[in-house]
Each structure stands twice: as structure tokens, then as C-alpha cells.
Design a protein around this motif. Sequence first.
Motif, mmCIF file in Angstrom:
data_model
loop_
_atom_site.group_PDB
_atom_site.id
_atom_site.type_symbol
_atom_site.label_atom_id
_atom_site.label_comp_id
_atom_site.label_asym_id
_atom_site.label_seq_id
_atom_site.Cartn_x
_atom_site.Cartn_y
_atom_site.Cartn_z
ATOM 1 N N GLY A 11 -27.867 -11.955 -36.587
ATOM 2 C CA GLY A 11 -29.279 -11.742 -36.893
ATOM 3 C C GLY A 11 -29.784 -10.524 -36.130
ATOM 4 N N SER A 12 -30.832 -10.710 -35.336
ATOM 5 C CA SER A 12 -31.366 -9.611 -34.529
ATOM 6 C C SER A 12 -30.830 -9.646 -33.100
ATOM 7 N N LEU A 13 -29.857 -10.513 -32.854
ATOM 8 C CA LEU A 13 -29.289 -10.672 -31.519
ATOM 9 C C LEU A 13 -27.945 -9.960 -31.436
ATOM 10 N N LYS A 14 -27.774 -9.161 -30.392
ATOM 11 C CA LYS A 14 -26.500 -8.491 -30.137
ATOM 12 C C LYS A 14 -25.933 -9.040 -28.837
ATOM 13 N N VAL A 15 -24.706 -9.571 -28.898
ATOM 14 C CA VAL A 15 -24.074 -10.200 -27.742
ATOM 15 C C VAL A 15 -22.798 -9.437 -27.406
ATOM 16 N N GLU A 16 -22.632 -9.116 -26.116
ATOM 17 C CA GLU A 16 -21.402 -8.489 -25.662
ATOM 18 C C GLU A 16 -20.865 -9.297 -24.488
ATOM 19 N N LEU A 17 -19.690 -9.856 -24.652
ATOM 20 C CA LEU A 17 -19.051 -10.669 -23.626
ATOM 21 C C LEU A 17 -18.364 -9.753 -22.625
ATOM 22 N N GLN A 18 -18.686 -9.929 -21.347
ATOM 23 C CA GLN A 18 -18.106 -9.085 -20.308
ATOM 24 C C GLN A 18 -16.893 -9.738 -19.658
ATOM 25 N N VAL A 57 -8.882 -19.855 -15.422
ATOM 26 C CA VAL A 57 -7.974 -18.968 -16.138
ATOM 27 C C VAL A 57 -8.832 -17.968 -16.901
ATOM 28 N N GLN A 58 -8.523 -16.679 -16.764
ATOM 29 C CA GLN A 58 -9.293 -15.666 -17.473
ATOM 30 C C GLN A 58 -8.864 -15.618 -18.928
ATOM 31 N N LYS A 59 -9.827 -15.624 -19.834
ATOM 32 C CA LYS A 59 -9.572 -15.596 -21.276
ATOM 33 C C LYS A 59 -10.112 -14.291 -21.860
ATOM 34 N N ASP A 60 -9.620 -13.926 -23.048
ATOM 35 C CA ASP A 60 -10.099 -12.699 -23.688
ATOM 36 C C ASP A 60 -11.075 -12.969 -24.832
ATOM 37 N N THR A 61 -11.314 -14.250 -25.149
ATOM 38 C CA THR A 61 -12.297 -14.605 -26.177
ATOM 39 C C THR A 61 -13.097 -15.828 -25.740
ATOM 40 N N ALA A 62 -14.257 -15.982 -26.354
ATOM 41 C CA ALA A 62 -15.091 -17.161 -26.116
ATOM 42 C C ALA A 62 -15.758 -17.538 -27.432
ATOM 43 N N THR A 63 -16.053 -18.808 -27.584
ATOM 44 C CA THR A 63 -16.792 -19.282 -28.748
ATOM 45 C C THR A 63 -18.185 -19.676 -28.285
ATOM 46 N N LEU A 64 -19.187 -19.024 -28.842
ATOM 47 C CA LEU A 64 -20.588 -19.306 -28.530
ATOM 48 C C LEU A 64 -21.209 -20.017 -29.718
ATOM 49 N N ARG A 65 -22.175 -20.879 -29.462
ATOM 50 C CA ARG A 65 -22.864 -21.575 -30.539
ATOM 51 C C ARG A 65 -24.318 -21.103 -30.560
ATOM 52 N N ALA A 66 -24.730 -20.560 -31.701
ATOM 53 C CA ALA A 66 -26.102 -20.079 -31.880
ATOM 54 C C ALA A 66 -26.872 -21.098 -32.709
ATOM 55 N N LYS A 98 -14.973 -11.493 -28.621
ATOM 56 C CA LYS A 98 -13.906 -10.945 -27.792
ATOM 57 C C LYS A 98 -14.534 -10.153 -26.648
ATOM 58 N N VAL A 99 -13.884 -10.159 -25.489
ATOM 59 C CA VAL A 99 -14.377 -9.431 -24.333
ATOM 60 C C VAL A 99 -14.473 -7.943 -24.687
ATOM 61 N N GLY A 100 -15.643 -7.360 -24.425
ATOM 62 C CA GLY A 100 -15.857 -5.928 -24.641
ATOM 63 C C GLY A 100 -16.230 -5.521 -26.049
ATOM 64 N N GLU A 101 -16.228 -6.449 -27.003
ATOM 65 C CA GLU A 101 -16.583 -6.116 -28.385
ATOM 66 C C GLU A 101 -17.909 -6.767 -28.749
ATOM 67 N N PRO A 102 -18.952 -5.974 -29.005
ATOM 68 C CA PRO A 102 -20.253 -6.540 -29.356
ATOM 69 C C PRO A 102 -20.212 -7.267 -30.701
ATOM 70 N N VAL A 103 -20.980 -8.354 -30.785
ATOM 71 C CA VAL A 103 -21.115 -9.131 -32.014
ATOM 72 C C VAL A 103 -22.607 -9.238 -32.317
ATOM 73 N N VAL A 104 -22.982 -9.028 -33.573
ATOM 74 C CA VAL A 104 -24.384 -9.111 -33.988
ATOM 75 C C VAL A 104 -24.583 -10.385 -34.783
ATOM 76 N N MET A 126 -32.585 -7.339 -30.133
ATOM 77 C CA MET A 126 -32.468 -7.714 -28.720
ATOM 78 C C MET A 126 -31.025 -7.524 -28.289
ATOM 79 N N MET A 127 -30.834 -6.985 -27.117
ATOM 80 C CA MET A 127 -29.480 -6.834 -26.593
ATOM 81 C C MET A 127 -29.315 -7.798 -25.433
ATOM 82 N N VAL A 128 -28.267 -8.526 -25.489
ATOM 83 C CA VAL A 128 -27.989 -9.506 -24.443
ATOM 84 C C VAL A 128 -26.546 -9.325 -23.992
#
Length: 72
Positions: A55-62, A24-33, A47-53, A3-5
Motif C-alpha cells: 500500500g503506502s507503507l515501505k518496509v526495509e528489513l535491516q 540465529v541470524q536469518k536473511d528473511t522474515a515474514t511480517l503480518r500487515a 529479505k534483508v536489505g530489499e525494500p517491500v511496498v 511512509m518509510m519504515v
Amino acid sequence: MRMMVSALALAALVGGAGHAATFVQKDTATLRALDKITGRSTDIDVKVGEPVVFGSLKVELQVCYQTPPEEA
């Protein structure tokens, strides 16, 4: 199945009328799965613009905005 999110971190304004938060604009975020099978949670640093996988989930922070800790 993969899944792409695209994650967009949004903040809500808290308080009465006329009280605007300072963002304030930040360049990283911490998500809890949460793994709903095992009940385990995992923190994911993204990190903004860098996809992180995860499990089967792909997250890209914009974009990520954060209010200072002293604001309500």
C-alpha cells in the motif's frame, strides 16, 4: 502519502536469570500487515536489505534474529 519504515526484528529473552536464548541470524522474515478498514491480514515476506511496498507503507528489513523452535 508514502511512509518509510525501517523494520528491525528484535527478540526478547524469555525465562529466568541465567537462561540465555541462542539467536540465529536469518536473511528473511515474514511480517503480518493488518488492513484496519477491511480487517484483512496479509503476510509479507521480506529479505534483508530489499525494500517491500505494501500500500503506502515501505518496509526495509535491516536484520533478523530468530530463536530455534525448541527454545521457549
